[in-house]
Design an enzyme around this catalytic site. Structure first.
Site, PDB file in Angstrom:
ATOM      1  N   CYS A  69       0.693  -1.195   0.066  1.00  0.00           N
ATOM      2  CA  CYS A  69       0.025  -0.201   0.102  1.00  0.00           C
ATOM      3  C   CYS A  69       0.789   1.182   0.026  1.00  0.00           C
ATOM      4  O   CYS A  69       1.907   1.323   0.710  1.00  0.00           O
ATOM      5  CB  CYS A  69      -0.946   0.065   1.210  1.00  0.00           C
ATOM      6  SG  CYS A  69      -1.807   1.662   1.280  1.00  0.00           S
ATOM      7  N   CYS A  73       0.564   4.877   6.841  1.00  0.00           N
ATOM      8  CA  CYS A  73       0.047   4.875   8.234  1.00  0.00           C
ATOM      9  C   CYS A  73       0.896   4.059   9.054  1.00  0.00           C
ATOM     10  O   CYS A  73       1.599   2.984   8.926  1.00  0.00           O
ATOM     11  CB  CYS A  73      -1.254   3.970   7.853  1.00  0.00           C
ATOM     12  SG  CYS A  73      -2.437   4.656   6.937  1.00  0.00           S
ATOM     13  N   CYS A  76       0.647   0.222  10.105  1.00  0.00           N
ATOM     14  CA  CYS A  76       0.077  -0.752   9.263  1.00  0.00           C
ATOM     15  C   CYS A  76       1.218  -1.379   8.659  1.00  0.00           C
ATOM     16  O   CYS A  76       2.231  -0.879   8.006  1.00  0.00           O
ATOM     17  CB  CYS A  76      -0.787   0.042   7.998  1.00  0.00           C
ATOM     18  SG  CYS A  76      -1.475  -1.183   6.995  1.00  0.00           S
ATOM     19  N   CYS A 113     -16.685  -9.279   5.737  1.00  0.00           N
ATOM     20  CA  CYS A 113     -15.931  -7.882   5.319  1.00  0.00           C
ATOM     21  C   CYS A 113     -14.918  -8.148   4.390  1.00  0.00           C
ATOM     22  O   CYS A 113     -13.899  -9.117   4.929  1.00  0.00           O
ATOM     23  CB  CYS A 113     -15.534  -7.151   6.512  1.00  0.00           C
ATOM     24  SG  CYS A 113     -17.000  -6.927   7.780  1.00  0.00           S
ATOM     25  N   CYS A 144     -19.371  -5.791   3.696  1.00  0.00           N
ATOM     26  CA  CYS A 144     -18.724  -4.721   3.993  1.00  0.00           C
ATOM     27  C   CYS A 144     -17.362  -4.797   3.119  1.00  0.00           C
ATOM     28  O   CYS A 144     -16.762  -5.730   3.013  1.00  0.00           O
ATOM     29  CB  CYS A 144     -18.248  -4.669   5.570  1.00  0.00           C
ATOM     30  SG  CYS A 144     -17.498  -3.324   6.221  1.00  0.00           S
ATOM     31  N   CYS A 204     -19.143   2.047   8.144  1.00  0.00           N
ATOM     32  CA  CYS A 204     -18.501   1.633   9.300  1.00  0.00           C
ATOM     33  C   CYS A 204     -17.360   2.352   9.543  1.00  0.00           C
ATOM     34  O   CYS A 204     -16.339   2.444   8.607  1.00  0.00           O
ATOM     35  CB  CYS A 204     -18.130   0.155   8.951  1.00  0.00           C
ATOM     36  SG  CYS A 204     -16.995  -0.709  10.055  1.00  0.00           S
ATOM     37  N   ARG A 276     -17.666  -2.439  18.118  1.00  0.00           N
ATOM     38  CA  ARG A 276     -16.979  -3.733  17.448  1.00  0.00           C
ATOM     39  C   ARG A 276     -15.701  -3.633  18.356  1.00  0.00           C
ATOM     40  O   ARG A 276     -14.920  -2.836  18.071  1.00  0.00           O
ATOM     41  CB  ARG A 276     -16.923  -3.707  16.080  1.00  0.00           C
ATOM     42  CG  ARG A 276     -16.185  -5.189  15.951  1.00  0.00           C
ATOM     43  CD  ARG A 276     -16.048  -5.380  14.289  1.00  0.00           C
ATOM     44  NE  ARG A 276     -17.408  -5.291  13.695  1.00  0.00           N
ATOM     45  CZ  ARG A 276     -17.940  -4.759  12.681  1.00  0.00           C
ATOM     46  NH1 ARG A 276     -17.148  -3.712  12.195  1.00  0.00           N
ATOM     47  NH2 ARG A 276     -19.111  -4.822  12.130  1.00  0.00           N
TER      48      ARG A 276
END
Length: 336
Positions: A69, A73, A76, A113, A144, A204, A276
């Site tokens: 990616c 972040c 991550c 998801c 999702c 979400c 969640r």
């Protein structure tokens, strides 16, 4: 508002508004500062007004495209900026995704998801994801997707495919955001959330705690979520998973009570949302998770992995639910 005047009377509890979108920093910080038992009492009282306190919604998460990616972040392991040992994998085939969804359904998940490590999807990839959504819907499951930023047209296409929820987290407070991510702005995230809403999908959206942020930042994260024009229907609260190779690998562990407090304040500020327990459950004791359920958490990610990090195994969750007398939404009681 000061913490010493934040405790509600019974009359105030009866008269409080059901939903608010005008929370202030002082109000949120005052909730965090409440005595622990009072905070949990307020959260549980509100939780019982909107949900069955003994029912938990269960979702399963699959990484359908892993690694490489372009975002930075700091938490991550899938970021191309860091050496974490995560291997780049192409978008999964439709057949493999549907096979995973079928297994998740058989194990009790009601929502499937799908996560793709992109800054934003290409239109061709989006068509493949749309086919996955249609296939999972045909199995009778909620769907999702999380795949980064969306254009208006991409959001509409996912809605046409039948997507129920789109996940796009704020991650942290607006003031702390620049310490965690520099390749995408906080406003970029808000813009995608608005596109998802405009397309008619559920949102979400949550964040991660334990990234070195202050209590004020945790309050700010929840303000950012609760003061959206509509509360997210699903609010994942993640505990940082410290992955070797990421900038946050050596971050000090968060006090478990601070995590439970975050869950409780989320329940109070977003009373009708599913809250969640997401990443980090492998590092939580059964007792910590039980406190989270008492604080108003009523959804979990279920299965052996969350994207690229471990998640408590299904059998452990079954045993915990049985011990606590919790049942899965729509499926009745756990059988150990």
């Amino acid at each position: 508002m000061h913490a010493e005047v934040a405790v509600m009377t019974n009359q105030e509890r009866a008269e409080e508004p059901v939903l608010r979108h005008d929370w202030t920093q002082g109000e949120a910080e005052a909730l965090f500062a409440l005595p622990f038992s009072e905070l949990l009492f307020q959260a549980q009282t509100i939780h019982r007004r909107h949900f069955d306190p003994n029912e938990v919604q269960v979702s399963s998460l699959l990484s359908i495209k892993t690694g490489a990616c372009s975002e930075d972040c700091a938490y991550c392991p899938q970021s191309a900026h860091y050496e974490t040992g995560v291997k780049r994998e192409s978008l999964m085939s439709l057949e493999d995704v549907l096979e995973a969804a079928q297994r998740a359904r058989e194990e009790g998940a009601t929502r499937f998801c799908m996560g793709a490590a992109w800054r934003s999807p290409r239109d061709g990839d989006l068509e493949a994801i749309a086919a996955m959504v249609e296939g999972v819907k045909a199995l009778g499951m909620e769907t999702c997707v999380t795949a980064g930023m969306l254009s208006d047209e991409q959001a509409r296409r996912l809605k046409e495919a039948g997507l129920d929820y789109y996940n796009h987290n704020l991650d942290t407070s607006e003031s702390y955001y620049g310490e965690i991510i520099t390749t995408r702005t906080y406003q970029d995230r808000l813009d995608t959330l608005q596109r998802v809403r405009d397309a008619g999908m559920h949102v979400c959206c949550g964040g991660i705690v334990g990234m070195g942020e202050s209590a004020a930042d945790r309050a700010g994260l929840l303000i950012g979520l609760a003061n959206l024009p509509r509360h997210p229907e699903s609010v994942p609260i993640n505990l940082l998973v410290r992955v070797e190779g990421t900038p946050l690998a050596d971050t000090a562990a968060l006090d478990p009570f601070d995590f439970v407090r975050t869950v409780a304040v989320a329940r109070i500020m977003m009373p009708a949302s599913r809250v969640r327990l997401s990443a980090g459950r492998s590092d939580m004791s059964d007792e910590m998770q039980a406190l989270c359920f008492l604080a108003g958490a009523n959804s979990i990610f279920y299965g052996d992995r969350l994207l690229t990090t471990e998640n408590p195994q299904a059998q452990r969750d079954r045993r915990l639910f049985a011990r606590l007398g919790l049942r899965m939404a729509g499926l009745g009681c756990w059988v150990p």
